[in-house]
Design a protein around this motif. Sequence first.
Motif, mmCIF file in Angstrom:
data_model
loop_
_atom_site.group_PDB
_atom_site.id
_atom_site.type_symbol
_atom_site.label_atom_id
_atom_site.label_comp_id
_atom_site.label_asym_id
_atom_site.label_seq_id
_atom_site.Cartn_x
_atom_site.Cartn_y
_atom_site.Cartn_z
ATOM 1 N N ARG A 1 -3.434 0.680 -3.222
ATOM 2 C CA ARG A 1 -4.052 1.735 -1.973
ATOM 3 C C ARG A 1 -3.627 1.974 -0.939
ATOM 4 N NH1 ARG A 1 -4.377 -1.614 2.566
ATOM 5 N NH2 ARG A 1 -2.901 -2.571 3.054
ATOM 6 N N LYS A 2 -4.377 2.853 0.401
ATOM 7 C CA LYS A 2 -3.635 3.807 0.249
ATOM 8 C C LYS A 2 -3.076 3.324 2.128
ATOM 9 C CE LYS A 2 -3.964 8.334 2.716
ATOM 10 N NZ LYS A 2 -4.488 9.372 2.489
ATOM 11 N N PHE A 3 -2.588 3.336 3.336
ATOM 12 C CA PHE A 3 -2.155 2.552 4.456
ATOM 13 C C PHE A 3 -3.421 3.280 5.087
ATOM 14 C CE2 PHE A 3 -0.668 3.351 8.367
ATOM 15 C CZ PHE A 3 -0.166 2.297 8.497
ATOM 16 N N SER A 4 -3.628 2.310 5.873
ATOM 17 C CA SER A 4 -4.588 2.540 7.130
ATOM 18 C C SER A 4 -4.240 2.173 8.339
ATOM 19 C CB SER A 4 -5.970 2.366 6.574
ATOM 20 O OG SER A 4 -6.323 1.207 7.877
ATOM 21 N N SER A 5 -4.416 3.059 9.421
ATOM 22 C CA SER A 5 -4.611 2.246 10.451
ATOM 23 C C SER A 5 -5.013 1.165 11.275
ATOM 24 C CB SER A 5 -4.622 3.160 11.703
ATOM 25 O OG SER A 5 -6.551 2.485 11.798
ATOM 26 N N GLU A 6 -6.363 0.223 10.405
ATOM 27 C CA GLU A 6 -6.334 -0.840 10.240
ATOM 28 C C GLU A 6 -4.623 -1.819 10.575
ATOM 29 O OE1 GLU A 6 -10.099 -1.749 9.032
ATOM 30 O OE2 GLU A 6 -10.844 0.188 9.653
ATOM 31 N N ASP A 7 -3.889 -1.301 9.251
ATOM 32 C CA ASP A 7 -3.289 -2.796 8.888
ATOM 33 C C ASP A 7 -2.358 -2.756 9.839
ATOM 34 O OD1 ASP A 7 -3.798 -2.449 6.201
ATOM 35 O OD2 ASP A 7 -3.512 -0.245 5.648
ATOM 36 N N CYS B 1 1.078 -0.743 -0.293
ATOM 37 C CA CYS B 1 0.001 -0.023 0.278
ATOM 38 C C CYS B 1 0.590 1.627 -0.171
ATOM 39 C CB CYS B 1 -0.807 -0.289 1.249
ATOM 40 S SG CYS B 1 0.049 0.453 2.701
ATOM 41 N N GLY B 2 0.652 2.390 -0.320
ATOM 42 C CA GLY B 2 0.512 3.571 -0.357
ATOM 43 C C GLY B 2 0.440 4.551 0.867
ATOM 44 N N THR B 3 1.507 5.777 1.443
ATOM 45 C CA THR B 3 0.971 6.622 2.349
ATOM 46 C C THR B 3 0.451 7.462 1.854
ATOM 47 O OG1 THR B 3 3.307 7.194 2.274
ATOM 48 C CG2 THR B 3 3.225 6.009 3.452
ATOM 49 N N GLY B 4 0.324 7.884 0.534
ATOM 50 C CA GLY B 4 0.004 8.787 0.087
ATOM 51 C C GLY B 4 -1.665 8.525 -0.779
ATOM 52 N N GLY B 5 -2.790 8.989 -1.047
ATOM 53 C CA GLY B 5 -3.896 8.559 -2.596
ATOM 54 C C GLY B 5 -3.997 9.213 -3.569
ATOM 55 N N HIS C 1 -2.509 7.642 -6.526
ATOM 56 C CA HIS C 1 -2.884 6.731 -7.011
ATOM 57 C C HIS C 1 -3.868 5.602 -6.867
ATOM 58 C CE1 HIS C 1 0.339 8.663 -9.786
ATOM 59 N NE2 HIS C 1 1.205 8.919 -8.442
ATOM 60 N N ILE C 2 -4.878 6.041 -5.796
ATOM 61 C CA ILE C 2 -5.528 4.713 -5.576
ATOM 62 C C ILE C 2 -6.176 3.660 -6.827
ATOM 63 C CG2 ILE C 2 -7.847 4.209 -4.342
ATOM 64 C CD1 ILE C 2 -6.980 6.514 -1.995
ATOM 65 N N GLY C 3 -5.827 2.799 -7.027
ATOM 66 C CA GLY C 3 -7.037 2.153 -8.079
ATOM 67 C C GLY C 3 -5.691 1.925 -9.578
ATOM 68 N N ALA C 4 -4.655 2.177 -9.341
ATOM 69 C CA ALA C 4 -3.341 2.321 -10.340
ATOM 70 C C ALA C 4 -3.207 1.374 -10.646
ATOM 71 C CB ALA C 4 -3.652 3.746 -10.238
ATOM 72 N N ASP C 5 -2.812 0.411 -11.404
ATOM 73 C CA ASP C 5 -1.652 -0.452 -11.917
ATOM 74 C C ASP C 5 -0.518 -0.071 -11.551
ATOM 75 O OD1 ASP C 5 -3.468 -2.364 -13.611
ATOM 76 O OD2 ASP C 5 -3.599 -0.911 -14.893
ATOM 77 N N PRO C 6 0.267 -0.975 -11.223
ATOM 78 C CA PRO C 6 1.668 -0.684 -10.780
ATOM 79 C C PRO C 6 2.463 0.181 -11.595
ATOM 80 C CG PRO C 6 1.716 -3.147 -10.627
ATOM 81 C CD PRO C 6 0.351 -2.075 -10.819
ATOM 82 N N ASP C 7 3.043 1.184 -11.598
ATOM 83 C CA ASP C 7 3.848 1.854 -12.813
ATOM 84 C C ASP C 7 4.729 1.238 -13.821
ATOM 85 O OD1 ASP C 7 5.185 4.879 -12.801
ATOM 86 O OD2 ASP C 7 7.220 2.874 -13.889
ATOM 87 N N PRO C 8 4.480 1.295 -15.689
ATOM 88 C CA PRO C 8 5.499 0.807 -16.301
ATOM 89 C C PRO C 8 6.324 0.169 -16.054
ATOM 90 C CG PRO C 8 3.910 2.459 -17.575
ATOM 91 C CD PRO C 8 4.299 2.269 -15.975
ATOM 92 N N ARG C 9 7.544 1.179 -15.474
ATOM 93 C CA ARG C 9 8.363 0.986 -15.487
ATOM 94 C C ARG C 9 8.863 -0.338 -14.563
ATOM 95 N NH1 ARG C 9 10.252 6.599 -14.117
ATOM 96 N NH2 ARG C 9 8.197 6.510 -13.684
#
Length: 158
Positions: A71-77, A40-44, A46-54
């Motif tokens: 997806r974005k990191f949440s405290s539930e993680d 997951c990411g700490t920023g939101g 690119h939510i729902g996006a595929d990995p970068d082509p590179r």
Amino acid sequence: MLNVLFVCLGNICRSPLAEAVFDHIAKEEGLTNHFKSDSCGTGGYHIGADPDPRSQEIARIKGVPMDHKARKFSSEDYDNFDYIIPMDDQNYRDIVSVTGHEHPGLHLMREFDNEAGNDRDVPDPYYGGKEGFRNVYDMLERSSRQFITYLKDKHQLS
Ligand code: 4NP
């Protein structure tokens, strides 16, 4: 079963590749049944996006399957994962600021890279070229191998 979460900023370059490399090495070592991984990411942004082509390209070149939607990191993680593995110091601090406290399984990825020296971070390759992604891949491969060795020893897996 150990649940492992790899975290970066956008969840499109480093952490989905970290997850894919970790799974690939775990499979090679016959340890798939012991681990469940995610990223997951700490920023939101690119939510729902595929990995970068590179990242997709280097994974394809290395023969590592990768399938992830950002997806974005949440405290539930914190409740759902035994290990939380940020790619860099900023990710680490952002995780602690979202949750308000440390987690017993919180480790920087390059704690497990014996070639890291004083470099603590898997550097963000987003604004660079393909060379940066190759460099990131090599760090992730070394770190994942040693992380898996650490988990095998610590949890007596075979
Ligand atoms: P990542 O790379 O954190 O390795 O997924 C980035 C992807 C996107 C952005 C920054 C870093 N961005 O600013 O959009």
